[in-house]
Design a protein around this motif. Structure first.
Motif, PDB file in Angstrom:
ATOM      1  N   TRP A  47      31.918  34.201  30.676  1.00  0.00           N
ATOM      2  CA  TRP A  47      31.463  34.667  31.979  1.00  0.00           C
ATOM      3  C   TRP A  47      32.628  34.823  32.962  1.00  0.00           C
ATOM      4  N   THR A  48      33.666  34.000  32.814  1.00  0.00           N
ATOM      5  CA  THR A  48      34.851  34.156  33.660  1.00  0.00           C
ATOM      6  C   THR A  48      35.542  35.479  33.359  1.00  0.00           C
ATOM      7  N   GLY A  49      35.694  35.804  32.076  1.00  0.00           N
ATOM      8  CA  GLY A  49      36.286  37.095  31.706  1.00  0.00           C
ATOM      9  C   GLY A  49      35.433  38.254  32.180  1.00  0.00           C
ATOM     10  N   TYR A  50      34.134  38.134  32.024  1.00  0.00           N
ATOM     11  CA  TYR A  50      33.224  39.188  32.481  1.00  0.00           C
ATOM     12  C   TYR A  50      33.360  39.385  33.981  1.00  0.00           C
ATOM     13  N   PHE A  51      33.389  38.290  34.727  1.00  0.00           N
ATOM     14  CA  PHE A  51      33.540  38.389  36.181  1.00  0.00           C
ATOM     15  C   PHE A  51      34.865  39.042  36.539  1.00  0.00           C
ATOM     16  N   ARG A  52      35.930  38.615  35.877  1.00  0.00           N
ATOM     17  CA  ARG A  52      37.273  39.105  36.208  1.00  0.00           C
ATOM     18  C   ARG A  52      37.419  40.598  35.945  1.00  0.00           C
ATOM     19  N   TYR A  53      36.883  41.075  34.830  1.00  0.00           N
ATOM     20  CA  TYR A  53      37.133  42.457  34.437  1.00  0.00           C
ATOM     21  C   TYR A  53      35.992  43.415  34.752  1.00  0.00           C
ATOM     22  N   SER A  54      34.810  42.901  35.079  1.00  0.00           N
ATOM     23  CA  SER A  54      33.694  43.796  35.338  1.00  0.00           C
ATOM     24  C   SER A  54      33.181  43.718  36.778  1.00  0.00           C
ATOM     25  N   ILE A  55      33.117  42.537  37.337  1.00  0.00           N
ATOM     26  CA  ILE A  55      32.519  42.389  38.663  1.00  0.00           C
ATOM     27  C   ILE A  55      33.563  42.400  39.770  1.00  0.00           C
ATOM     28  N   GLN A  56      34.639  41.663  39.609  1.00  0.00           N
ATOM     29  CA  GLN A  56      35.647  41.556  40.669  1.00  0.00           C
ATOM     30  C   GLN A  56      36.243  42.901  41.070  1.00  0.00           C
ATOM     31  N   PRO A  57      36.518  43.822  40.137  1.00  0.00           N
ATOM     32  CA  PRO A  57      37.038  45.129  40.571  1.00  0.00           C
ATOM     33  C   PRO A  57      36.078  45.874  41.497  1.00  0.00           C
ATOM     34  N   ARG A  58      34.788  45.663  41.353  1.00  0.00           N
ATOM     35  CA  ARG A  58      33.821  46.305  42.248  1.00  0.00           C
ATOM     36  C   ARG A  58      33.967  45.786  43.669  1.00  0.00           C
ATOM     37  N   PHE A  59      34.233  44.488  43.822  1.00  0.00           N
ATOM     38  CA  PHE A  59      34.449  43.943  45.158  1.00  0.00           C
ATOM     39  C   PHE A  59      35.733  44.504  45.755  1.00  0.00           C
ATOM     40  N   THR A  60      36.764  44.617  44.950  1.00  0.00           N
ATOM     41  CA  THR A  60      38.040  45.146  45.427  1.00  0.00           C
ATOM     42  C   THR A  60      37.883  46.600  45.847  1.00  0.00           C
ATOM     43  N   GLU A  61      37.144  47.388  45.060  1.00  0.00           N
ATOM     44  CA  GLU A  61      36.920  48.792  45.403  1.00  0.00           C
ATOM     45  C   GLU A  61      36.145  48.920  46.704  1.00  0.00           C
ATOM     46  N   SER A  62      35.121  48.069  46.890  1.00  0.00           N
ATOM     47  CA  SER A  62      34.335  48.157  48.122  1.00  0.00           C
ATOM     48  C   SER A  62      35.172  47.759  49.333  1.00  0.00           C
ATOM     49  N   GLU A  63      36.071  46.793  49.182  1.00  0.00           N
ATOM     50  CA  GLU A  63      36.955  46.413  50.286  1.00  0.00           C
ATOM     51  C   GLU A  63      37.930  47.536  50.601  1.00  0.00           C
ATOM     52  N   ASP A  64      38.481  48.181  49.559  1.00  0.00           N
ATOM     53  CA  ASP A  64      39.404  49.290  49.766  1.00  0.00           C
ATOM     54  C   ASP A  64      38.708  50.446  50.474  1.00  0.00           C
ATOM     55  N   ASN A  65      37.478  50.743  50.089  1.00  0.00           N
ATOM     56  CA  ASN A  65      36.729  51.830  50.712  1.00  0.00           C
ATOM     57  C   ASN A  65      36.419  51.520  52.168  1.00  0.00           C
ATOM     58  N   SER A  66      36.054  50.284  52.470  1.00  0.00           N
ATOM     59  CA  SER A  66      35.739  49.934  53.855  1.00  0.00           C
ATOM     60  C   SER A  66      36.987  49.953  54.721  1.00  0.00           C
ATOM     61  N   GLU A  67      38.141  49.566  54.175  1.00  0.00           N
ATOM     62  CA  GLU A  67      39.393  49.612  54.932  1.00  0.00           C
ATOM     63  C   GLU A  67      39.803  51.042  55.204  1.00  0.00           C
ATOM     64  N   SER A  68      39.644  51.948  54.238  1.00  0.00           N
ATOM     65  CA  SER A  68      40.033  53.338  54.440  1.00  0.00           C
ATOM     66  C   SER A  68      39.124  53.998  55.456  1.00  0.00           C
ATOM     67  N   VAL A  69      37.863  53.631  55.500  1.00  0.00           N
ATOM     68  CA  VAL A  69      36.932  54.189  56.492  1.00  0.00           C
ATOM     69  C   VAL A  69      37.323  53.710  57.884  1.00  0.00           C
ATOM     70  N   GLN A  70      37.725  52.452  58.010  1.00  0.00           N
ATOM     71  CA  GLN A  70      38.117  51.917  59.304  1.00  0.00           C
ATOM     72  C   GLN A  70      39.386  52.559  59.811  1.00  0.00           C
ATOM     73  N   THR A  71      40.358  52.840  58.945  1.00  0.00           N
ATOM     74  CA  THR A  71      41.613  53.445  59.373  1.00  0.00           C
ATOM     75  C   THR A  71      41.447  54.912  59.731  1.00  0.00           C
ATOM     76  N   GLU A  72      40.447  55.586  59.150  1.00  0.00           N
ATOM     77  CA  GLU A  72      40.199  56.990  59.451  1.00  0.00           C
ATOM     78  C   GLU A  72      39.539  57.169  60.808  1.00  0.00           C
ATOM     79  N   GLN A  73      38.857  56.145  61.293  1.00  0.00           N
ATOM     80  CA  GLN A  73      38.134  56.260  62.580  1.00  0.00           C
ATOM     81  C   GLN A  73      39.046  56.140  63.721  1.00  0.00           C
TER      82      GLN A  73
END
Length: 73
Positions: A47-73
């Motif tokens: 489950w640690t491997g699953y979290f690291r390679y499947s779930i955690q990248p989704r959180f990183t992508e959502s943070e990157d998307n929210s930061e890019s939206v904030q900088t564009e405004q």
């Protein structure tokens, strides 16, 4: 305290981990605590491997998307 969708996702993830660790010994009537601890370690690693390679990248992508939206405004 604000509860985000990330918090809910982690809650359900942890719930799945606990249920998996409890279900297998019950299913196979395993009573030896060392076998249960060993199985728990195997499931924890999985489950640690699953979290690291499947779930955690989704959180990183959502943070990157929210930061890019904030900088564009």
């Amino acid at each position: 305290m604000d509860i985000s969708m990330d918090d809910v996702a982690v809650l359900f993830y942890n719930y799945a981990v606990v249920l998996t660790a409890a279900y297998v010994p019950i299913l196979y009537n395993i009573e030896d605590r060392f076998v249960i601890l060993g199985l728990g370690l195997v499931f924890a690693l999985f489950w640690t491997g699953y979290f690291r390679y499947s779930i955690q990248p989704r959180f990183t992508e959502s943070e990157d998307n929210s930061e890019s939206v904030q900088t564009e405004q």
